[in-house]
Design an enzyme around this catalytic site. Structure first.
Site, short mmCIF file in Angstrom:
data_model
loop_
_atom_site.label_atom_id
_atom_site.label_comp_id
_atom_site.label_asym_id
_atom_site.label_seq_id
_atom_site.Cartn_x
_atom_site.Cartn_y
_atom_site.Cartn_z
CE1 TYR A 142 -1.36 -3.17 -5.84
CE2 TYR A 142 0.03 -4.66 -4.57
CZ TYR A 142 -0.10 -3.66 -5.52
OH TYR A 142 1.00 -3.16 -6.15
CG ASP A 237 -6.67 1.44 -1.26
OD1 ASP A 237 -5.72 0.64 -1.34
OD2 ASP A 237 -7.03 2.17 -2.21
CE LYS A 265 -6.46 0.81 -9.52
NZ LYS A 265 -5.62 0.06 -10.47
P1 KE4 Z 1 -0.98 2.05 -8.17
O1 KE4 Z 1 0.27 2.36 -7.36
O2 KE4 Z 1 -0.83 0.80 -8.99
O3 KE4 Z 1 -1.49 3.24 -8.96
O4 KE4 Z 1 -2.16 1.76 -7.10
C1 KE4 Z 1 -1.96 0.77 -6.14
C2 KE4 Z 1 -3.32 0.29 -5.65
C3 KE4 Z 1 -3.76 0.73 -4.42
N1 KE4 Z 1 -4.96 0.34 -3.94
C4 KE4 Z 1 -5.77 -0.48 -4.66
C5 KE4 Z 1 -7.09 -0.87 -4.08
C6 KE4 Z 1 -5.36 -0.95 -5.92
O5 KE4 Z 1 -6.16 -1.79 -6.62
C7 KE4 Z 1 -4.12 -0.56 -6.44
C8 KE4 Z 1 -3.60 -1.05 -7.77
N2 KE4 Z 1 -4.45 -1.93 -8.48
C9 KE4 Z 1 -3.79 -2.89 -9.36
C10 KE4 Z 1 -4.86 -3.78 -10.00
N3 KE4 Z 1 -5.56 -4.53 -9.05
C11 KE4 Z 1 -2.96 -2.19 -10.38
C12 KE4 Z 1 -2.51 -3.06 -11.53
C13 KE4 Z 1 -1.02 -3.27 -11.49
O6 KE4 Z 1 -0.46 -3.48 -10.40
O7 KE4 Z 1 -0.43 -3.22 -12.60
#
Ligand code: KE4
Length: 436
Positions: A142, A237, A265
């Site tokens: 993801y 990533d 994060k």
């Molecule tokens: P954000 O746009 O949610 O800040 O980041 C996206 C993202 C990008 N790359 C990786 C490896 C990620 O894990 C994420 C977002 N992680 C999720 C939890 N696995 C965020 C939680 C959510 O979607 O509310």
């Protein structure tokens, strides 16, 4: 009715699913998500006054737990001078210098507002630098919710078993090729067919959105070699792994140089921050110094920068000792959960890399999305609620990671493992009933 139930009912009238991000809605595990009132250290407290040991930690940002004084103090001081200017400010320079000093091979950085924006921008940079269109991603990984990356994505897409997102045009997805994590041959064959058109491979150096799946020996090195052979770029990533596996993230931890890296994060300390970084000759092609456009009203927001800078400074001050502590806690917790399951005849596979780990209700190896999806999500659901009712707050999905922090204590660990013992015994009882 509890206050969380009342709030959830109200929320669903005005927010899709009652939440601002799908995984928070407990869709895969059912029940009402506790509405959180406050956090302190390793604990969160819901609006009904219940206390939980928090292993979500805002999905990774809170490396030092909730409300570390250094971060709060930095935010308080900064916000008294203003919340946002839309003009350059000193703290943005300090944050960029700090990141560049900690990240191997990264000479420049650009701040954005989320991990999604960071990866989206990193891939635009890769396409701009190479003049190529196609991107290779991995099933189950993801990378945020930008259109071209919502193809066989992990996290909430996997959790809610959405085939892919609606609303993503065929054209937007057309340049995204999908390979299997930990299977170099699936990458090789894509490059044999499309090599000259592929701008980049984007990969989670440790997959953490189909549950935690570490890279097998040689996998990341193999991706590096394939990129070099075909003139494609390797994009890490590191939204989860960045500053979590090591001060220099996965690049330092595995000793592999990515061409571009995306972050989120931890670098925001709990505030909305993302970033992407690369060597100078790439980043100078980003507007306004080059023709690759990317922008943002609140990018580099001074208050968010102050939070992130404070958190990165705490990492620098503590150095390797911090990572030994995080890994030590995660190791004991993972081993304890595994032992408790084994003693109760419950099949689990525990994957761990550094302080990142997941417990899969699965009786074999979990090294890719297909195997992760074979997990017993019904059993996970029972485990999740058994732990939640005992004050242990885990991610409400089999396909997420456990996030520990420097605020978690030995006492937290003991309480967590005691709860797990009871829950695994419950699962054993259910298993015995089903076998009758
Ligand atoms: P954000 O746009 O949610 O800040 O980041 C996206 C993202 C990008 N790359 C990786 C490896 C990620 O894990 C994420 C977002 N992680 C999720 C939890 N696995 C965020 C939680 C959510 O979607 O509310």
């Amino acid at each position: 009715m509890t206050e969380s139930e009342r709030l959830f009912a109200r929320a669903q009238a005005v927010l899709p699913g009652g939440v601002n991000s799908p995984v928070r809605a407990f869709g895969a595990v059912g029940g009402t998500p506790p509405f959180i009132q406050r956090g302190e250290g390793s604990k969160i407290y819901d609006v009904d006054g219940k206390q939980y040991i928090d292993y979500v930690c805002s999905w990774g940002p809170l490396l030092f737990g909730h409300c570390p004084q250094e971060v709060l103090e930095a935010v308080r001081k900064k916000m008294e001078n203003g919340l946002s200017f839309g003009a350059p400010s000193r703290v943005e320079v300090e944050m960029a210098e700090m990141m560049v000093s900690m990240l191997p091979g990264m000479e420049m950085v650009r701040m954005v507002n989320s991990g999604t924006e960071a990866v989206m921008s990193a891939l635009r940079l890769a396409r701009g630098v190479t003049g190529r269109d196609k991107i290779v991603k991995f099933a189950g990984c993801y990378h945020g919710h930008s259109d071209s990356l919502l193809v066989r994505a992990g996290s909430g897409v996997l959790t809610d078993s959405l085939p892919d997102s609606m609303g993503v045009s065929k054209a937007a997805a057309a340049d995204t090729l999908t390979a299997e994590y930990n299977q170099l041959s699936s990458v090789e064959s894509l490059f044999e067919q499309h090599g000259a058109e592929i701008a980049a491979i984007v990969v989670e150096p440790v997959a953490a959105n189909m549950g935690v799946i570490p890279p097998q020996e040689g996998f990341l090195q193999g991706l590096r070699a394939i990129c070099d052979r075909y003139g494609a770029l390797l994009v890490f990533d590191e939204v989860i792994t960045g500053f979590r596996l090591a001060p220099g993230g996965a690049q330092e931890y595995y000793g592999i140089q990515a061409d571009i890296a995306a972050f989120g994060k931890i670098i925001g300390g709990g505030m909305p921050v993302g970033a992407y970084a690369a060597r100078r000759d790439f980043m100078k092609q980003v507007a306004p110094s080059g023709g690759i456009y990317q922008a943002g009203t609140l990018s580099g927001n001074p208050v968010a920068m102050a939070a992130g800078l404070a958190q990165l400074s705490m990492i620098q001050d503590r150095g390797d000792r911090l990572y030994q502590m995080l890994t030590g806690y995660a190791e004991k917790m993972a081993e304890g959960l595994e032992q408790s399951a084994r003693e109760n005849g419950i099949s689990v596979t525990v994957n761990r890399e550094g302080s990142l780990f997941s417990v899969f209700f699965h009786d074999g190896p979990v090294q890719n999305e297909r195997q992760a999806k074979e997990s017993d999500t019904q059993r996970f659901k029972h485990y999740f609620h058994g732990m939640l009712s005992r004050g242990i707050y885990l991610a409400p999905s089999q396909f997420e990671a456990v996030f520990v922090s420097a605020a978690h204590t030995q006492k937290d660990l003991e309480k967590t493992l005691a709860a797990a013992d009871e829950v695994m015994r419950e699962l054993a009882g259910l298993q015995a009933l089903q076998q009758k």
